[in-house]
Write an enzyme that holds these catalytic residues in place. Structure first.
Site, PDB file in Angstrom:
ATOM      1  N   CYS A 160     -10.607  -7.306   1.155  1.00  0.00           N
ATOM      2  CA  CYS A 160     -10.300  -8.738   1.065  1.00  0.00           C
ATOM      3  C   CYS A 160     -11.130  -9.555   2.043  1.00  0.00           C
ATOM      4  O   CYS A 160     -11.234 -10.754   1.903  1.00  0.00           O
ATOM      5  CB  CYS A 160      -8.812  -8.975   1.321  1.00  0.00           C
ATOM      6  N   GLN A 215       0.816  -1.225   0.000  1.00  0.00           N
ATOM      7  CA  GLN A 215       0.000   0.000   0.000  1.00  0.00           C
ATOM      8  C   GLN A 215       0.844   1.267   0.000  1.00  0.00           C
ATOM      9  O   GLN A 215       0.321   2.355  -0.206  1.00  0.00           O
ATOM     10  CB  GLN A 215      -0.938   0.021   1.227  1.00  0.00           C
TER      11      GLN A 215
END
Ligand code: PLP
Length: 387
Positions: free
Chosen positions: A327, A181
């Site tokens: 997720c 990220q």
């Protein structure tokens, strides 16, 4: 559904492939489909394209081209780093990580625990921050590897990975960071050589899905995770995803160019969105550390209501955000990250993550600011908590 009407603020889940990236990839789908391992001239075109991309990624990270291993995804890179460290020093049976890592680390650690390894999960405080003292106490001569993410996918929190790497090295342990990220959103420079392994993933920085990178510092021993042919200089078997790798190389180049925009335009849009939502929706809670956060992420809990219901209603306006981690959002379990942060029960189910990118516009953000507060009000009116 038309993409013209979509307001996509779920970029920590995945990103749009940049048009420049598509353009760079197309010749390797349409024309230059040779296998980089083939000795003929056609194969050489692909081989050169892969090496060019290796240089582009290395430049973004401040690394050497030979330190870049192309993989299939961020998850593979995470798994490969940890398993390699364990195999390299079989006497060290401990791993130190954090309670807020991505499942790419946490699920692997669970399996390793079943195989007899000892895992320490360093906790976070209510803002999701880590305390370096915990690492100093836990990391020992028995630790094979310390793995700490550079940026958290849910809160956007940034972690002091360079300092934690030093703590690991003082005890002879390796250090890995999941920077999936972080890369492309903040400057990531590996020149000082403190980080041994770093994972990144193409689809988080406007390259396609199915391509990732494992950075392995020069000199650090690496045991191959995917075993087979001698691709990637014998470090990762399997015929290279040439178009994907070419796309990632171009995306890395663009990421460097747009880094300033991430810090300024994207940050300003995120701050505007957060400030207006906090002003317009009563009793909000920002999840994360406002001082050390990715410039693109805002995670806000709207108390007394369900994040899933908010998502469903704003979806009608084409707004695509996420509740908890994308997720894990298939299940209604509160996210492990928010649980680790001890987010109060009244707020833990009502969290929404907005993750922006350079393609978002002020007009889109203003539409969210217009559409979301009435949704919150409506849901609270019918909430069983009576707010
Ligand atoms: N690590 C972090 C922090 C992530 O956010 C993600 C994806 O969401 C991954 C790892 C997994 O990356 P990939 O989807 O490329 O396997």
């Amino acid at each position: 559904m038309s993409t013209d009407t979509v307001i996509y603020v779920d970029n920590n889940s995945t990103t749009r492939v940049a048009p420049e990236v598509v353009e760079a990839m197309l010749p390797y789908l349409n024309t230059w489909y040779g296998n980089p391992s083939s000795p003929h001239a056609f194969g050489e075109v692909s081989r050169k394209a892969v090496e060019k991309a290796r240089g582009q990624v290395a430049a973004l990270l401040g690394a050497l081209p030979e330190e870049i291993i192309f993989t299939g995804c961020g998850t593979e890179s995470d798994n490969a780093a940890i398993l390699s460290a364990l195999e390299n020093d079989v006497k060290r049976r401990k791993i130190v990580t954090t309670a807020v890592e991505h499942p790419a680390i946490l699920s692997l650690c669970k399996v390793l625990q079943q195989r007899g390894y000892h895992i320490d999960y360093v906790p976070v405080d209510t803002k999701g921050r880590l305390n370096l003292e915990h690492f100093r106490q836990i990391v020992s001569e028995e630790t094979a590897i310390v793995s700490v993410m550079w940026a958290n996918n849910e809160s956007g929190n940034l972690y002091p990975v360079q300092e934690i790497a030093e703590i690991a090295h003082a005890k002879g342990a390796l250090f890995h960071t999941d920077a999936v990220q972080a890369v492309g959103k903040i400057p990531v420079n590996l020149k000082d050589g403190r980080i041994d392994f770093l994972s990144m993933s193409g689809h988080k920085l406007h390259a396609p899905k199915g391509v990732g990178v494992l950075y392995r510092r020069k000199g650090v021993k690496f045991n191959q995770f995917v075993i087979g042919g001698h691709q990637e200089h014998g470090l990762r078997a399997g015929t290279e995803n040439v178009p994907g790798i070419v796309g990632l190389g171009r995306a890395a180049e663009l990421a460097e160019q747009f880094l300033y925009e991430e810090q300024t335009k994207v940050r300003a849009l995120r701050d505007h969105l957060e400030a207006r939502l906090l002003a317009l929706c009563p009793d909000p809670l920002v999840n994360g550390d406002p001082e050390h956060r990715l410039p693109n992420t805002a995670n806000i809990s709207f108390k007394y209501i369900e994040g899933e219901s908010i998502l469903m209603l704003i979806n009608q306006f084409g707004i695509c955000a996420s509740s908890g981690s994308a997720c894990t959002s298939g299940s209604l379990e509160p996210s492990h990250v928010l649980r680790a942060m001890s987010v109060p029960q009244i707020a833990i189910h009502g969290s929404i993550r907005f993750s922006l990118c350079r393609y978002n516009t002020r007009q889109e953000i203003d539409t969210i600011i217009e559409k979301l507060p009435p949704v919150i009000k409506r849901l609270r009116e019918i909430s069983p908590y009576g707010r």
